[in-house]
Design a protein around this motif. Structure first.
Motif, mmCIF file in Angstrom:
data_model
loop_
_atom_site.group_PDB
_atom_site.id
_atom_site.type_symbol
_atom_site.label_atom_id
_atom_site.label_comp_id
_atom_site.label_asym_id
_atom_site.label_seq_id
_atom_site.Cartn_x
_atom_site.Cartn_y
_atom_site.Cartn_z
ATOM 1 N N GLU A 6 0.818 -1.227 0.000
ATOM 2 C CA GLU A 6 0.000 0.000 0.000
ATOM 3 C C GLU A 6 0.851 1.277 0.000
ATOM 4 O OE1 GLU A 6 -2.277 -0.968 3.533
ATOM 5 O OE2 GLU A 6 -1.116 0.444 4.754
ATOM 6 N N LEU A 7 2.170 1.153 -0.135
ATOM 7 C CA LEU A 7 3.028 2.344 -0.071
ATOM 8 C C LEU A 7 3.040 3.099 -1.401
ATOM 9 C CD1 LEU A 7 6.209 1.031 1.813
ATOM 10 C CD2 LEU A 7 4.112 2.013 2.762
ATOM 11 N N SER A 8 3.151 4.428 -1.297
ATOM 12 C CA SER A 8 3.339 5.229 -2.506
ATOM 13 C C SER A 8 4.765 5.017 -3.006
ATOM 14 C CB SER A 8 3.133 6.709 -2.180
ATOM 15 O OG SER A 8 4.176 7.147 -1.326
ATOM 16 N N GLY A 9 5.024 5.456 -4.239
ATOM 17 C CA GLY A 9 6.350 5.252 -4.838
ATOM 18 C C GLY A 9 7.466 5.869 -4.010
ATOM 19 N N GLY A 10 7.250 7.123 -3.554
ATOM 20 C CA GLY A 10 8.292 7.824 -2.804
ATOM 21 C C GLY A 10 8.552 7.165 -1.453
ATOM 22 N N LEU A 11 7.459 6.703 -0.815
ATOM 23 C CA LEU A 11 7.601 6.046 0.499
ATOM 24 C C LEU A 11 8.339 4.714 0.321
ATOM 25 C CD1 LEU A 11 6.915 6.626 3.379
ATOM 26 C CD2 LEU A 11 4.649 5.651 3.033
ATOM 27 N N MET A 12 8.052 4.048 -0.776
ATOM 28 C CA MET A 12 8.735 2.784 -1.065
ATOM 29 C C MET A 12 10.241 3.020 -1.210
ATOM 30 S SD MET A 12 8.300 -0.404 -1.473
ATOM 31 C CE MET A 12 6.762 -1.013 -2.124
ATOM 32 N N ARG A 13 10.633 4.137 -1.863
ATOM 33 C CA ARG A 13 12.061 4.441 -2.013
ATOM 34 C C ARG A 13 12.701 4.658 -0.639
ATOM 35 N NH1 ARG A 13 14.259 2.269 -5.462
ATOM 36 N NH2 ARG A 13 15.863 3.670 -6.194
ATOM 37 N N ARG A 14 11.941 5.269 0.272
ATOM 38 C CA ARG A 14 12.485 5.512 1.620
ATOM 39 C C ARG A 14 12.692 4.195 2.364
ATOM 40 N NH1 ARG A 14 8.230 9.871 3.435
ATOM 41 N NH2 ARG A 14 9.028 9.421 5.521
ATOM 42 N N VAL A 15 11.722 3.268 2.202
ATOM 43 C CA VAL A 15 11.867 1.950 2.851
ATOM 44 C C VAL A 15 13.057 1.214 2.230
ATOM 45 C CG1 VAL A 15 10.762 -0.308 3.199
ATOM 46 C CG2 VAL A 15 9.423 1.807 3.463
ATOM 47 N N THR A 16 13.224 1.374 0.921
ATOM 48 C CA THR A 16 14.353 0.726 0.239
ATOM 49 C C THR A 16 15.676 1.297 0.743
ATOM 50 O OG1 THR A 16 12.894 0.702 -1.670
ATOM 51 C CG2 THR A 16 15.122 -0.051 -2.037
ATOM 52 N N PHE A 17 15.685 2.597 1.013
ATOM 53 C CA PHE A 17 16.899 3.231 1.551
ATOM 54 C C PHE A 17 17.173 2.694 2.964
ATOM 55 C CE2 PHE A 17 19.000 7.338 3.198
ATOM 56 C CZ PHE A 17 20.247 6.954 2.720
ATOM 57 N N ALA A 18 16.104 2.566 3.762
ATOM 58 C CA ALA A 18 16.249 2.009 5.117
ATOM 59 C C ALA A 18 16.871 0.618 5.029
ATOM 60 C CB ALA A 18 14.887 1.940 5.800
ATOM 61 N N GLN A 19 16.370 -0.185 4.095
ATOM 62 C CA GLN A 19 16.882 -1.546 3.910
ATOM 63 C C GLN A 19 18.372 -1.514 3.555
ATOM 64 O OE1 GLN A 19 16.179 -3.044 -0.055
ATOM 65 N NE2 GLN A 19 18.292 -3.168 0.539
ATOM 66 N N ALA A 20 18.766 -0.532 2.706
ATOM 67 C CA ALA A 20 20.179 -0.439 2.296
ATOM 68 C C ALA A 20 21.074 -0.059 3.475
ATOM 69 C CB ALA A 20 20.333 0.579 1.171
ATOM 70 N N LEU A 21 20.539 0.728 4.396
ATOM 71 C CA LEU A 21 21.341 1.205 5.533
ATOM 72 C C LEU A 21 21.439 0.185 6.661
ATOM 73 C CD1 LEU A 21 20.308 4.952 5.985
ATOM 74 C CD2 LEU A 21 22.238 3.988 4.745
ATOM 75 N N LEU A 22 20.476 -0.760 6.683
ATOM 76 C CA LEU A 22 20.390 -1.680 7.815
ATOM 77 C C LEU A 22 21.670 -2.473 8.058
ATOM 78 C CD1 LEU A 22 16.886 -3.338 7.808
ATOM 79 C CD2 LEU A 22 18.022 -2.179 9.718
ATOM 80 N N SER A 23 22.352 -2.830 6.984
ATOM 81 C CA SER A 23 23.525 -3.692 7.141
ATOM 82 C C SER A 23 24.747 -2.906 7.620
ATOM 83 C CB SER A 23 23.846 -4.373 5.818
ATOM 84 O OG SER A 23 24.133 -3.397 4.843
#
Ligand SMILES: Nc1ncnc2c1ncn2[C@@H]1O[C@H](COP(=O)(O)OP(=O)(O)OP(=O)(O)O)[C@@H](O)[C@H]1O
Length: 299
Positions: A128-145
């Motif tokens: 249910e995420l918008s495109g921009g919010l999805m990019r933010r979650v993707t960035f969070a995922q990239a930073l997690l490691s």
């Protein structure tokens, strides 16, 4: 001594018979931020996928001294690729918790959610995420490691102004921590501010590598705008001038040697006023480079 993070020697890659990457050489040291720019279809994503080990390569590509996609590389790389994570029925925090479990030294999820302003969205389903919010979650995922090397492919597409601001602030922090990054973006204004080195990829080849200043020096067109009340002038004769446009008393002069043009202008026409001088932006240089190539292709 500089620590080399990425080394590419004479890399080529084809999809079937279609050669996309053509004999690239590149060395990236620790702490560098590479702004990788190129037209749609130039091969940027393909190159990142090779560096991630998602597409095959031979011994001529090394990441952290080993083969792309090695266990070591996987632990040390965070990536934000194109394409959304349209998983059904998984909540943002469940997804991120799962990602964090794959890493030995994961960053605390809570701090990333706060930093990227994702706390209000943590219970939302990915679908249910918008495109921009999805990019933010993707960035969070990239930073997690807690990665040492980040591949960020078109990271800010769809982000609103505030999200973009938070994103570039985080990049600045990562830069201060000495992280190495390759960022592709079509927002050249943004990328020119953070990149320590720009690389232009055109049709699978690097056509420029260096700083923004060096690129500007190669395409050193300067625009000098003035107001001139005098009828007696010939601005086209000034040294370096390649074009003059006049509209009433407003004159726009293009020069390939801005400093000398300006000096001679002020000497010969001391009464001109409202002088503004503009150097080429990365955006304009890029347009010029790609248009030139388009023209020569049709020759
Ligand atoms: N899986 C694939 N199979 C065949 N061709 C592909 C595949 N993926 C990409 N291509 C082609 O490879 C070329 C380079 O694509 P790539 O996605 O690397 O470009 P890009 O520079 O990232 O472009 P953009 O700025 O649009 O993201 C394009 O011509 C594309 O059509």
């Amino acid at each position: 001594m500089m620590e080399q993070i990425i080394s590419i020697e004479n890399l080529s890659f084809s999809y079937g018979k279609n050669e996309i990457i053509k004999g690239l050489n590149l060395s990236v040291n620790k702490g560098e931020i590479i702004g990788l720019i190129g037209e749609n279809g130039a091969g940027k994503t393909t190159l990142l996928n090779i560096l991630l080990g998602l597409l095959p390569s031979k011994k001529n590509v090394q990441v952290f001294g080993g083969h792309p996609g090695s266990l070591l590389a996987k632990q040390k790389i965070g990536s934000m690729l194109q394409g959304d994570l349209r998983l059904s029925n998984v909540r943002v925090e469940e997804f991120l918790e799962e990602v964090a479990m794959q890493y030995n030294n994961a960053n605390p999820l809570e701090s990333i959610l706060i930093k990227l302003n994702l706390v209000p969205h943590r219970r939302k389903f990915l679908k249910e995420l918008s495109g921009g919010l999805m990019r933010r979650v993707t960035f969070a995922q990239a930073l997690l490691s807690n990665p040492d090397l980040l591949f960020l492919d078109e990271p800010t597409v769809g982000m609103d102004a505030q999200a973009r601001h938070i994103f570039w602030e985080s990049i600045e922090e990562l830069r201060e921590q000495g992280k190495t990054m390759i960022i592709t973006s079509h927002y050249l204004e943004e990328i020119q501010q953070v990149a320590s080195r720009l690389i232009v990829l055109q049709a699978g080849k690097f056509t420029f590598e260096g700083t923004l200043k060096e690129l500007q020096a190669l395409h050193k067109q300067t625009t000098i705008s003035i107001t001139s009340e005098s009828e007696q002038h010939n601005f086209a004769e000034l040294v370096g001038v390649v074009n003059v446009e006049e509209s009433g008393s407003q004159v726009v002069i293009k020069s390939v040697d801005g400093d000398r043009t300006l000096k001679e202008l002020l000497l010969k026409y001391p009464r001109v006023s409202n002088i503004t001088v503009e150097h080429e932006t990365l955006e304009k240089i890029f347009l010029q480079m790609t248009t030139d190539r388009g023209n020569s292709k049709n020759d």
